[in-house]
Design a protein around this motif. Structure first.
Motif, mmCIF file in Angstrom:
data_model
loop_
_atom_site.group_PDB
_atom_site.id
_atom_site.type_symbol
_atom_site.label_atom_id
_atom_site.label_comp_id
_atom_site.label_asym_id
_atom_site.label_seq_id
_atom_site.Cartn_x
_atom_site.Cartn_y
_atom_site.Cartn_z
ATOM 1 N N ALA A 72 3.136 -12.265 1.269
ATOM 2 C CA ALA A 72 4.537 -12.262 1.279
ATOM 3 C C ALA A 72 5.152 -10.989 1.798
ATOM 4 N N ALA A 73 4.297 -9.993 1.120
ATOM 5 C CA ALA A 73 4.796 -8.528 1.284
ATOM 6 C C ALA A 73 4.549 -8.044 2.722
ATOM 7 N N GLY A 74 3.831 -8.690 3.493
ATOM 8 C CA GLY A 74 3.613 -8.220 4.818
ATOM 9 C C GLY A 74 1.996 -7.650 4.879
ATOM 10 N N PHE A 75 1.163 -7.824 3.959
ATOM 11 C CA PHE A 75 -0.102 -7.168 4.127
ATOM 12 C C PHE A 75 -0.842 -8.413 4.826
ATOM 13 N N GLY A 86 -7.912 -5.191 -11.664
ATOM 14 C CA GLY A 86 -7.241 -4.205 -11.290
ATOM 15 C C GLY A 86 -7.155 -4.323 -9.755
ATOM 16 N N LEU A 87 -5.979 -3.545 -9.158
ATOM 17 C CA LEU A 87 -5.760 -3.206 -7.792
ATOM 18 C C LEU A 87 -5.377 -2.006 -7.536
ATOM 19 N N VAL A 88 -5.720 -1.488 -6.462
ATOM 20 C CA VAL A 88 -5.448 0.000 -5.928
ATOM 21 C C VAL A 88 -4.915 -0.046 -4.687
ATOM 22 N N PHE A 89 -3.660 0.616 -4.537
ATOM 23 C CA PHE A 89 -3.086 1.076 -3.321
ATOM 24 C C PHE A 89 -3.629 2.323 -2.933
ATOM 25 N N VAL A 90 -4.018 2.371 -1.604
ATOM 26 C CA VAL A 90 -4.440 3.578 -1.235
ATOM 27 C C VAL A 90 -3.852 4.426 0.012
ATOM 28 N N LEU A 91 -3.613 5.388 0.081
ATOM 29 C CA LEU A 91 -2.975 6.100 1.219
ATOM 30 C C LEU A 91 -3.992 7.141 1.780
ATOM 31 N N ASP A 92 -4.407 7.185 3.111
ATOM 32 C CA ASP A 92 -5.102 8.056 3.780
ATOM 33 C C ASP A 92 -4.242 9.099 4.349
ATOM 34 N N VAL A 93 -4.154 10.208 3.781
ATOM 35 C CA VAL A 93 -2.950 11.251 4.117
ATOM 36 C C VAL A 93 -3.459 11.602 5.640
ATOM 37 N N PRO A 94 -4.628 12.008 6.127
ATOM 38 C CA PRO A 94 -4.825 12.700 7.234
ATOM 39 C C PRO A 94 -4.634 11.564 8.447
ATOM 40 N N ARG A 107 -10.183 -5.598 2.946
ATOM 41 C CA ARG A 107 -8.971 -4.847 2.237
ATOM 42 C C ARG A 107 -7.667 -5.482 2.724
ATOM 43 N N PHE A 108 -6.656 -5.622 2.244
ATOM 44 C CA PHE A 108 -5.218 -5.840 2.567
ATOM 45 C C PHE A 108 -4.601 -4.801 3.182
ATOM 46 N N GLU A 109 -4.163 -4.852 4.618
ATOM 47 C CA GLU A 109 -3.744 -3.756 5.081
ATOM 48 C C GLU A 109 -1.961 -3.866 5.372
ATOM 49 N N TYR A 127 -0.858 1.986 4.591
ATOM 50 C CA TYR A 127 -1.624 2.077 3.402
ATOM 51 C C TYR A 127 -2.390 0.623 3.302
ATOM 52 N N THR A 128 -3.331 0.541 2.104
ATOM 53 C CA THR A 128 -4.074 -0.382 1.935
ATOM 54 C C THR A 128 -4.086 -0.953 0.589
ATOM 55 N N LEU A 129 -4.289 -2.076 0.269
ATOM 56 C CA LEU A 129 -4.606 -2.544 -0.879
ATOM 57 C C LEU A 129 -6.044 -3.021 -1.113
#
Length: 410
Positions: free
Chosen positions: A285-288, A330-338, A295-297, A308-310
């Motif tokens: 529903a959030a667009g992932f 638990g869940l983790v949102f991950v941002l791959d900065v480069p 992974r959810f992207e 980012y990914t979930l």
């Protein structure tokens, strides 16, 4: 009023004393400037500081530079103050992959200032790069991060003639480009590329997240070219293996220093697990979208890039069947900065998405000790993202660019 000879003598002596003091002060200041290399003038005659070239060295043992000087290490910030922000994703396991980080990290500003430019190209690579058309919308050879070798066929050849090279696997990404003449841009070659090409270049990536290209990989690259060239026939100048190994290792050290992935953990406040069926519904529903990687992207619609990914906090991949019966701790949102353009903006979006998901599942954003992340801690993380993005840009690795995506691929 008449001045006596005594008064006149005192005035002269005072004037000489003042002049002597001024002259001495000028001499001391000039000598100090010369010793410091400070007495340089610009075009307007103003005194300016000399230009100091940045330098950076990371020894194999990570303890010193070989001359007794200690190389500063990255500064640690307690996990209760900042969420999971690691500058060296090459070495540090992500929390989503099952790592258990006790501290999180930032890039010190004094260290960012001394990061070097990309490793110098070899003479052969420089010759290839000279006159190259840089077009952001087209893939082109990148001699600063690839070992680039030019082949000069005696007569133009088709892509089919390069089949052994196009299908070769050397352990690092290998790209081939061709063009009819030097006035045209390079064209990425595939087995079905049409036309014939009078100039060809082979490009082997020097480093990615799996490490630097090894000596054996670079030797295999040169061996492949030496076996292919006579079949065309074509001439080529083999690069120095020692030089390319050194470039690869320097590039890998630089990228390891700049690598950063940001994680925000979501857990339920009452400690109960999150149902997999609920997660799937909320995420979609959030667009992932669920990717083959498990992974959810969250994908940018305009260009299809992952922002980012979930991920599962346990590190186990998500599957459609598995989510039906899953209970997630638990869940983790991950941002791959480069790997994202405008990392600070991407972090803001991820933070908002994490907050909405946490509210929906009855959870909250927490650190490694399951303490809620306050606004102050999130602001510190954002500042780290901004600093990391600036450091990448300073060494000509724009976050989210084709160059960055190559260097920071798995």
């Amino acid at each position: 009023m008449r001045i006596s000879s005594l008064q006149f003598g005192l005035i002269v002596a005072g004037a000489l004393l003042v002049a002597g003091v001024l002259a001495y002060n000028y001499w001391v200041l000039r000598r100090a400037r010369q010793r410091a290399g400070f007495a340089l003038r610009d075009a307007d005659g103003d005194i300016t500081a000399p230009r100091v070239e940045p330098s950076f060295h990371v020894p194999r043992d990570g303890l010193g530079d070989g001359d007794g000087d200690v190389v500063p290490s990255t500064a640690a910030i307690p996990a209760q103050d900042v969420a999971d922000a690691r500058p060296n994703a090459r070495d540090a396991p992500s929390e989503a992959a099952g790592g258990n980080a006790d501290a999180t990290w930032q890039i010190p500003m004094d260290r960012v200032a001394t990061l070097p430019p990309l490793p110098a190209m070899t003479r052969e690579s420089t010759d290839v790069a000279r006159g190259m058309r840089r077009d952001a919308t087209h893939s082109q050879p990148d001699p600063e991060i690839e070992s680039v070798v030019a082949l000069q066929p005696q007569v133009p050849v088709s892509a089919n003639a390069l089949a052994p090279g196009l299908h070769a696997r050397l352990g690092k990404p290998l790209r081939w480009f061709g063009r009819r003449d030097s006035s045209l841009a390079w064209q990425r070659l595939s087995p079905d590329a049409m036309g014939e090409f009078g100039e060809i270049v082979a490009c082997l990536l020097l480093a990615d997240r799996s490490g630097a290209a090894s000596r054996s990989q670079l030797e295999g690259f040169v061996r492949l070219l030496s076996e292919l060239a006579p079949t065309l026939p074509a001439t080529f100048a083999a690069p120095s293996i020692d030089d390319e190994v050194a470039r690869a290792e320097a590039l890998d050290r630089l990228c390891a220093e700049l690598d950063m992935q940001i994680g925000i953990t979501i857990q339920k406040t009452d400690g109960t697990p999150i149902a997999g069926t609920k997660l799937r519904g909320v995420a979609e529903a959030a667009g992932f979208r669920l990717a083959p990687s498990g992974r959810f992207e969250w994908v940018q619609e305009e260009n299809g890039s992952v922002i980012y990914t979930l991920q599962n906090m346990s590190g186990d991949p998500f599957t459609l069947d598995g989510l039906r019966a899953a209970s997630l701790n638990g869940l983790v949102f991950v941002l791959d900065v480069p790997c994202v353009a405008e990392p600070a903006r991407a972090f803001d979006q991820m933070k908002m998405a994490a907050g909405r998901l946490a509210h929906t599942v009855g959870g909250e954003m927490v650190d490694d000790n399951r303490r809620m992340l306050a606004d102050e801690a999130l602001a510190k993380i954002r500042a780290q993202v901004v600093a990391a993005a600036a450091a990448l840009a300073d060494v000509h690795i724009e976050p989210g660019s084709p160059r960055a995506l190559k260097l920071f691929s798995a």
